[in-house]
Design a protein around this motif. Sequence first.
Motif, PDB file in Angstrom:
ATOM      1  N   TYR A 107       0.845  -1.190   0.000  1.00 13.52           N
ATOM      2  CA  TYR A 107       0.000   0.000   0.000  1.00 13.52           C
ATOM      3  C   TYR A 107       0.881   1.241   0.000  1.00 13.52           C
ATOM      4  O   TYR A 107       1.851   1.318   0.759  1.00 13.52           O
ATOM      5  N   ASP A 108       0.522   2.224  -0.819  1.00 12.61           N
ATOM      6  CA  ASP A 108       1.053   3.585  -0.722  1.00 12.61           C
ATOM      7  C   ASP A 108      -0.095   4.446  -0.222  1.00 12.61           C
ATOM      8  O   ASP A 108      -1.166   4.476  -0.847  1.00 12.61           O
ATOM      9  N   ASP A 109       0.122   5.103   0.924  1.00 16.17           N
ATOM     10  CA  ASP A 109      -0.964   5.778   1.629  1.00 16.17           C
ATOM     11  C   ASP A 109      -0.720   7.267   1.831  1.00 16.17           C
ATOM     12  O   ASP A 109       0.420   7.712   1.965  1.00 16.17           O
ATOM     13  N   GLU A 110      -1.832   7.985   1.911  1.00 20.56           N
ATOM     14  CA  GLU A 110      -1.851   9.360   2.400  1.00 20.56           C
ATOM     15  C   GLU A 110      -2.861   9.386   3.533  1.00 20.56           C
ATOM     16  O   GLU A 110      -3.903   8.711   3.464  1.00 20.56           O
ATOM     17  N   LEU A 111      -2.530  10.117   4.584  1.00 25.99           N
ATOM     18  CA  LEU A 111      -3.375  10.162   5.771  1.00 25.99           C
ATOM     19  C   LEU A 111      -3.544  11.603   6.236  1.00 25.99           C
ATOM     20  O   LEU A 111      -2.740  12.472   5.909  1.00 25.99           O
ATOM     21  N   ALA A 112      -4.574  11.818   7.037  1.00 23.84           N
ATOM     22  CA  ALA A 112      -4.804  13.124   7.658  1.00 23.84           C
ATOM     23  C   ALA A 112      -5.317  12.903   9.073  1.00 23.84           C
ATOM     24  O   ALA A 112      -6.021  11.925   9.343  1.00 23.84           O
ATOM     25  N   LYS A 113      -4.927  13.819   9.949  1.00 20.33           N
ATOM     26  CA  LYS A 113      -5.454  13.801  11.308  1.00 20.33           C
ATOM     27  C   LYS A 113      -6.733  14.627  11.283  1.00 20.33           C
ATOM     28  O   LYS A 113      -6.713  15.831  11.020  1.00 20.33           O
ATOM     29  N   ILE A 114      -7.867  13.961  11.503  1.00 18.10           N
ATOM     30  CA  ILE A 114      -9.191  14.580  11.424  1.00 18.10           C
ATOM     31  C   ILE A 114      -9.832  14.485  12.807  1.00 18.10           C
ATOM     32  O   ILE A 114     -10.002  13.384  13.330  1.00 18.10           O
ATOM     33  N   ASP A 115     -10.161  15.629  13.379  1.00 16.12           N
ATOM     34  CA  ASP A 115     -10.734  15.659  14.734  1.00 16.12           C
ATOM     35  C   ASP A 115      -9.869  14.870  15.714  1.00 16.12           C
ATOM     36  O   ASP A 115     -10.372  14.127  16.555  1.00 16.12           O
ATOM     37  N   GLY A 116      -8.557  14.993  15.570  1.00 14.50           N
ATOM     38  CA  GLY A 116      -7.623  14.355  16.488  1.00 14.50           C
ATOM     39  C   GLY A 116      -7.334  12.894  16.216  1.00 14.50           C
ATOM     40  O   GLY A 116      -6.571  12.264  16.951  1.00 14.50           O
ATOM     41  N   GLU A 117      -7.922  12.308  15.155  1.00 16.59           N
ATOM     42  CA  GLU A 117      -7.734  10.886  14.832  1.00 16.59           C
ATOM     43  C   GLU A 117      -7.167  10.742  13.420  1.00 16.59           C
ATOM     44  O   GLU A 117      -7.625  11.399  12.490  1.00 16.59           O
ATOM     45  N   TRP A 118      -6.191   9.869  13.259  1.00 12.27           N
ATOM     46  CA  TRP A 118      -5.632   9.607  11.935  1.00 12.27           C
ATOM     47  C   TRP A 118      -6.599   8.764  11.111  1.00 12.27           C
ATOM     48  O   TRP A 118      -7.202   7.818  11.614  1.00 12.27           O
ATOM     49  N   ARG A 119      -6.745   9.123   9.836  1.00 10.71           N
ATOM     50  CA  ARG A 119      -7.589   8.398   8.891  1.00 10.71           C
ATOM     51  C   ARG A 119      -6.871   8.330   7.544  1.00 10.71           C
ATOM     52  O   ARG A 119      -6.118   9.228   7.176  1.00 10.71           O
ATOM     53  N   PHE A 120      -7.143   7.261   6.804  1.00  9.56           N
ATOM     54  CA  PHE A 120      -6.628   7.165   5.444  1.00  9.56           C
ATOM     55  C   PHE A 120      -7.437   8.088   4.544  1.00  9.56           C
ATOM     56  O   PHE A 120      -8.659   8.010   4.510  1.00  9.56           O
ATOM     57  N   THR A 121      -6.730   8.928   3.783  1.00  6.09           N
ATOM     58  CA  THR A 121      -7.396   9.772   2.784  1.00  6.09           C
ATOM     59  C   THR A 121      -7.206   9.198   1.389  1.00  6.09           C
ATOM     60  O   THR A 121      -7.999   9.465   0.492  1.00  6.09           O
ATOM     61  N   SER A 122      -6.149   8.394   1.226  1.00  5.92           N
ATOM     62  CA  SER A 122      -5.900   7.739  -0.060  1.00  5.92           C
ATOM     63  C   SER A 122      -5.056   6.488   0.193  1.00  5.92           C
ATOM     64  O   SER A 122      -4.063   6.546   0.925  1.00  5.92           O
ATOM     65  N   ARG A 123      -5.476   5.372  -0.422  1.00  2.86           N
ATOM     66  CA  ARG A 123      -4.701   4.131  -0.364  1.00  2.86           C
ATOM     67  C   ARG A 123      -4.637   3.578  -1.782  1.00  2.86           C
ATOM     68  O   ARG A 123      -5.657   3.456  -2.457  1.00  2.86           O
ATOM     69  N   THR A 124      -3.435   3.227  -2.203  1.00  2.00           N
ATOM     70  CA  THR A 124      -3.229   2.588  -3.492  1.00  2.00           C
ATOM     71  C   THR A 124      -2.564   1.242  -3.230  1.00  2.00           C
ATOM     72  O   THR A 124      -1.481   1.191  -2.636  1.00  2.00           O
ATOM     73  N   PHE A 125      -3.231   0.161  -3.649  1.00  2.00           N
ATOM     74  CA  PHE A 125      -2.746  -1.193  -3.384  1.00  2.00           C
ATOM     75  C   PHE A 125      -2.347  -1.873  -4.673  1.00  2.00           C
ATOM     76  O   PHE A 125      -3.044  -1.787  -5.675  1.00  2.00           O
ATOM     77  N   ARG A 126      -1.215  -2.582  -4.592  1.00  2.00           N
ATOM     78  CA  ARG A 126      -0.793  -3.425  -5.711  1.00  2.00           C
ATOM     79  C   ARG A 126      -0.236  -4.726  -5.155  1.00  2.00           C
ATOM     80  O   ARG A 126       0.333  -4.764  -4.065  1.00  2.00           O
ATOM     81  N   ILE A 127      -0.429  -5.793  -5.906  1.00  2.00           N
ATOM     82  CA  ILE A 127       0.117  -7.099  -5.548  1.00  2.00           C
ATOM     83  C   ILE A 127       1.572  -7.144  -6.010  1.00  2.00           C
ATOM     84  O   ILE A 127       1.875  -6.762  -7.142  1.00  2.00           O
ATOM     85  N   VAL A 128       2.454  -7.640  -5.139  1.00  2.00           N
ATOM     86  CA  VAL A 128       3.853  -7.813  -5.522  1.00  2.00           C
ATOM     87  C   VAL A 128       4.227  -9.283  -5.662  1.00  2.00           C
ATOM     88  O   VAL A 128       5.221  -9.603  -6.324  1.00  2.00           O
ATOM     89  N   ALA A 129       3.473 -10.189  -5.040  1.00  2.00           N
ATOM     90  CA  ALA A 129       3.699 -11.627  -5.181  1.00  2.00           C
ATOM     91  C   ALA A 129       2.396 -12.346  -4.892  1.00  2.00           C
ATOM     92  O   ALA A 129       1.636 -11.946  -4.010  1.00  2.00           O
ATOM     93  N   GLU A 130       2.127 -13.409  -5.652  1.00  2.00           N
ATOM     94  CA  GLU A 130       0.878 -14.157  -5.457  1.00  2.00           C
ATOM     95  C   GLU A 130       1.114 -15.618  -5.778  1.00  2.00           C
ATOM     96  O   GLU A 130       1.740 -15.947  -6.771  1.00  2.00           O
ATOM     97  N   PHE A 131       0.594 -16.502  -4.913  1.00  2.00           N
ATOM     98  CA  PHE A 131       0.759 -17.938  -5.069  1.00  2.00           C
ATOM     99  C   PHE A 131      -0.591 -18.611  -4.879  1.00  2.00           C
ATOM    100  O   PHE A 131      -1.418 -18.155  -4.113  1.00  2.00           O
TER     101      PHE A 131
END
Length: 136
Positions: free
Chosen positions: A108-132
């Motif tokens: 995952y490559d992520d961007e986060l923001a602290k919203i009302d004192g709590e961290w939240r994901f604002t953007s997540r990009t997922f890619r598979i690097v290995a699969e069996f």
Amino acid sequence: MFSGPLEDRLAIRELNGTYADGVVRIDPETWGSVWADDAHWNLMGHEVNGKEAIVAMWNGAMSGLEAVSFQCIPCMIEVTGNTARSRVQTQEILKPKDAPARHVGGLYDDELAKIDGEWRFTSRTFRIVAEFGVES
């Protein structure tokens, strides 16, 4: 690769733990709690905007699974004020209802923001690097 206040970096690690807990228990409320309302998710090229749509897409994907084992390890967290970037390695064992189990390693490559004192994901990009275990 790790920078910013230790307290914020710990909170982001715990946010990833909440995400993993939601996955393993296939619990949309827990899993959905980590997202900002206006978040963006890119799941292997499938793009979804808004927490409600993200959780709906996840529910659809999870409905075909009997069980999931999911682990994630933050390998980079950079906090700058109330925003952060992170990179998270994942290991999953996915047991579909009607197929053999698959093992997936991802990133995952992520961007986060602290919203009302709590961290939240604002953007997540997922890619598979290995699969069996994928049938051809």
